[in-house]
Design a protein around this motif. Structure first.
Motif, PDB file in Angstrom:
ATOM      1  N   TYR A  92       0.882  -1.210   0.123  1.00 21.27           N
ATOM      2  CA  TYR A  92       0.072  -0.180  -0.055  1.00 21.27           C
ATOM      3  C   TYR A  92       0.888   1.273   0.048  1.00 21.27           C
ATOM      4  O   TYR A  92       0.589   2.221   0.644  1.00 21.27           O
ATOM      5  CB  TYR A  92      -0.886  -0.083   0.988  1.00 21.27           C
ATOM      6  CG  TYR A  92      -0.523  -0.023   2.368  1.00 21.27           C
ATOM      7  CD1 TYR A  92       0.072   1.046   3.283  1.00 21.27           C
ATOM      8  CD2 TYR A  92      -0.457  -1.271   3.205  1.00 21.27           C
ATOM      9  CE1 TYR A  92       0.450   0.871   4.526  1.00 21.27           C
ATOM     10  CE2 TYR A  92      -0.018  -1.265   4.434  1.00 21.27           C
ATOM     11  CZ  TYR A  92       0.434  -0.492   5.220  1.00 21.27           C
ATOM     12  OH  TYR A  92       0.991  -0.375   6.515  1.00 21.27           O
ATOM     13  N   ASN A 174      -6.979  -7.218   2.670  1.00 22.65           N
ATOM     14  CA  ASN A 174      -6.857  -6.964   1.252  1.00 22.65           C
ATOM     15  C   ASN A 174      -7.367  -8.322   0.435  1.00 22.65           C
ATOM     16  O   ASN A 174      -6.794  -9.430   0.932  1.00 22.65           O
ATOM     17  CB  ASN A 174      -5.621  -6.425   0.828  1.00 22.65           C
ATOM     18  CG  ASN A 174      -5.529  -5.655  -0.180  1.00 22.65           C
ATOM     19  OD1 ASN A 174      -6.649  -5.495  -1.006  1.00 22.65           O
ATOM     20  ND2 ASN A 174      -4.555  -4.880  -0.570  1.00 22.65           N
ATOM     21  N   TRP A 266      -3.171  -7.089  -5.657  1.00 23.72           N
ATOM     22  CA  TRP A 266      -4.100  -6.780  -4.801  1.00 23.72           C
ATOM     23  C   TRP A 266      -5.035  -5.807  -5.570  1.00 23.72           C
ATOM     24  O   TRP A 266      -4.747  -4.820  -6.068  1.00 23.72           O
ATOM     25  CB  TRP A 266      -3.409  -6.061  -3.621  1.00 23.72           C
ATOM     26  CG  TRP A 266      -2.549  -6.733  -2.920  1.00 23.72           C
ATOM     27  CD1 TRP A 266      -1.095  -6.884  -2.676  1.00 23.72           C
ATOM     28  CD2 TRP A 266      -2.847  -8.048  -1.965  1.00 23.72           C
ATOM     29  NE1 TRP A 266      -0.655  -7.912  -1.768  1.00 23.72           N
ATOM     30  CE2 TRP A 266      -1.696  -8.676  -1.465  1.00 23.72           C
ATOM     31  CE3 TRP A 266      -4.113  -8.865  -1.952  1.00 23.72           C
ATOM     32  CZ2 TRP A 266      -1.710  -9.775  -0.799  1.00 23.72           C
ATOM     33  CZ3 TRP A 266      -4.203 -10.106  -1.234  1.00 23.72           C
ATOM     34  CH2 TRP A 266      -2.904 -10.529  -0.529  1.00 23.72           C
ATOM     35  N   SER A 268      -6.467  -3.353  -4.021  1.00 20.81           N
ATOM     36  CA  SER A 268      -6.342  -1.759  -3.757  1.00 20.81           C
ATOM     37  C   SER A 268      -5.421  -1.197  -4.651  1.00 20.81           C
ATOM     38  O   SER A 268      -5.488  -0.083  -4.943  1.00 20.81           O
ATOM     39  CB  SER A 268      -5.745  -1.840  -2.272  1.00 20.81           C
ATOM     40  OG  SER A 268      -4.719  -2.548  -2.307  1.00 20.81           O
ATOM     41  N   PHE A 330      -9.677  -1.311   1.362  1.00 24.25           N
ATOM     42  CA  PHE A 330      -8.952  -2.226   2.495  1.00 24.25           C
ATOM     43  C   PHE A 330     -10.160  -2.204   3.519  1.00 24.25           C
ATOM     44  O   PHE A 330     -11.126  -1.499   3.488  1.00 24.25           O
ATOM     45  CB  PHE A 330      -7.861  -1.518   3.169  1.00 24.25           C
ATOM     46  CG  PHE A 330      -6.662  -1.681   2.247  1.00 24.25           C
ATOM     47  CD1 PHE A 330      -5.822  -2.597   2.263  1.00 24.25           C
ATOM     48  CD2 PHE A 330      -6.228  -0.329   1.459  1.00 24.25           C
ATOM     49  CE1 PHE A 330      -4.516  -2.384   1.712  1.00 24.25           C
ATOM     50  CE2 PHE A 330      -4.988  -0.400   0.729  1.00 24.25           C
ATOM     51  CZ  PHE A 330      -4.238  -1.593   0.857  1.00 24.25           C
TER      52      PHE A 330
END
Length: 339
Positions: A92, A174, A266, A268, A330
């Protein structure tokens, strides 16, 4: 000698002089598979993508960044006497700028005194084992972390091995997705399509990216060992799977450059790319094939600023931090949720 022979001598001499140049050109083409050309890209496609917002240093001096050439997107801040050093897995990196800004707002004494790295966890652990010393290009520096953030299992292993101390503090989870270029030109509909011959992929390298384990588990859920072997063995060998060398920054670049047609990341990260305005989209992975990761943090044993490290770890599960994480989908987790 005939007159025609004399006439041809200047041409012969020119050809002889040109031979080294031609040989050099041929060698260059061979080195780049005949694809070498002048850069034709938009600088905004290359990281760092947040236009300086992810550098918490107060005094930046001369700003000199050349995308793709002189660029250190995973190192943030001022190394001159930081009061908090964070090593965080690159999962992230895009959320760190607003998180640090919010932390500094709540703790003004730390404003401009936070330094953080967002490399893959395996590489960060190697740096820690090297006493915090790292070399990038021609520059070498040493910085020791106060807090380490990564997947919960890796944090628990670090505590067990004595690298980390205290308790693991989980904060968010996640899920995986399939990142594709905008418009999805390869018509990817699910994980099974990644095993098809001719579909080129960008995949995290299992050597240092923990997410590869989650991806391998999801590939097996979707298509058994055969699909996992196709993506991470057969296609690696035949060149249809490109393994990343850093982390998931590379997958959107490969997609935008046409090197790959899809890559598992992921969720995100795909959302961040879309929010950044890049020509990136994603294909959801159903829950029964997906794999969820829980992120946690812990203080590093022997840290110079253990109280600051613990403050950061606790901050990550605060309402302020969770609101920032929610921008990228998330999900908050319980402090006692199992890994």
């Amino acid at each position: 000698m005939r007159p025609s022979s004399f006439a041809s001598m200047p041409l012969l001499a020119a050809l002889l002089l040109a031979l080294p140049v031609l040989a050099h050109a041929q060698q260059a083409d061979t080195g780049w598979q005949g694809k070498v050309h002048a850069p034709q890209y938009k600088e905004t496609i290359f990281p760092p993508w947040q236009h300086g917002a992810n550098n918490p240093a107060l005094h930046k001096g001369l700003e000199f960044t050349v995308p793709e050439v002189n660029d250190l997107p995973d190192f943030h801040g001022d190394l001159d006497h930081p009061k908090l050093v964070i090593f965080v897995a690159g999962n992230y990196y895009f959320a760190m700028a607003p998180l640090v800004q919010a932390f500094e707002k709540a703790h003004p004494d730390y404003r401009g005194r936070v330094f953080y790295e967002t490399l893959p966890p395996g590489i960060l652990l190697k740096q820690m084992k090297s006493g915090g010393t790292i070399t990038v290009g021609n520059m070498t520096w040493t910085v020791k972390p106060d807090v380490f953030a990564a997947g919960l299992k890796k944090i628990e292993a670090g505590i067990h091995n004595g690298v980390l101390t205290g308790r693991a503090i989980p904060y968010v989870s996640n899920d995986l997705t399939i990142m594709v270029p905008k418009g999805n030109p390869a018509h990817i509909t699910g994980l099974a399509d990644l095993g098809k011959p001719g579909v080129t992929l960008s995949m995290p390298n299992p050597a240092w990216e923990g997410v590869a384990r989650q991806i391998e588990a999801s590939l097996k859920k979707a298509g058994g060992d055969a699909l996992e072997q196709a993506v991470y063995d057969t296609k690696v060998k035949n060149g249809q799977t490109t393994l990343t060398h850093i982390h998931h920054r590379q997958t959107p670049l490969y997609l935008m450059q046409g090197v790959a047609q899809a890559g598992v990341t992921w969720k995100s990260e795909a959302i961040f790319q879309e929010q950044a305005g890049h020509p990136i989209s994603h294909v959801p992975i159903p829950a029964d094939q997906n794999t969820t990761a829980i992120y946690a943090a812990a203080v590093v044993k022997g840290a110079a600023h253990p109280k600051a490290g613990l403050m950061w770890a606790e901050f990550l599960r605060s309402p302020t931090a969770l609101r920032i994480f929610e921008r990228y989908d998330f999900k908050p987790v319980s402090a006692h949720q199992p890994g």
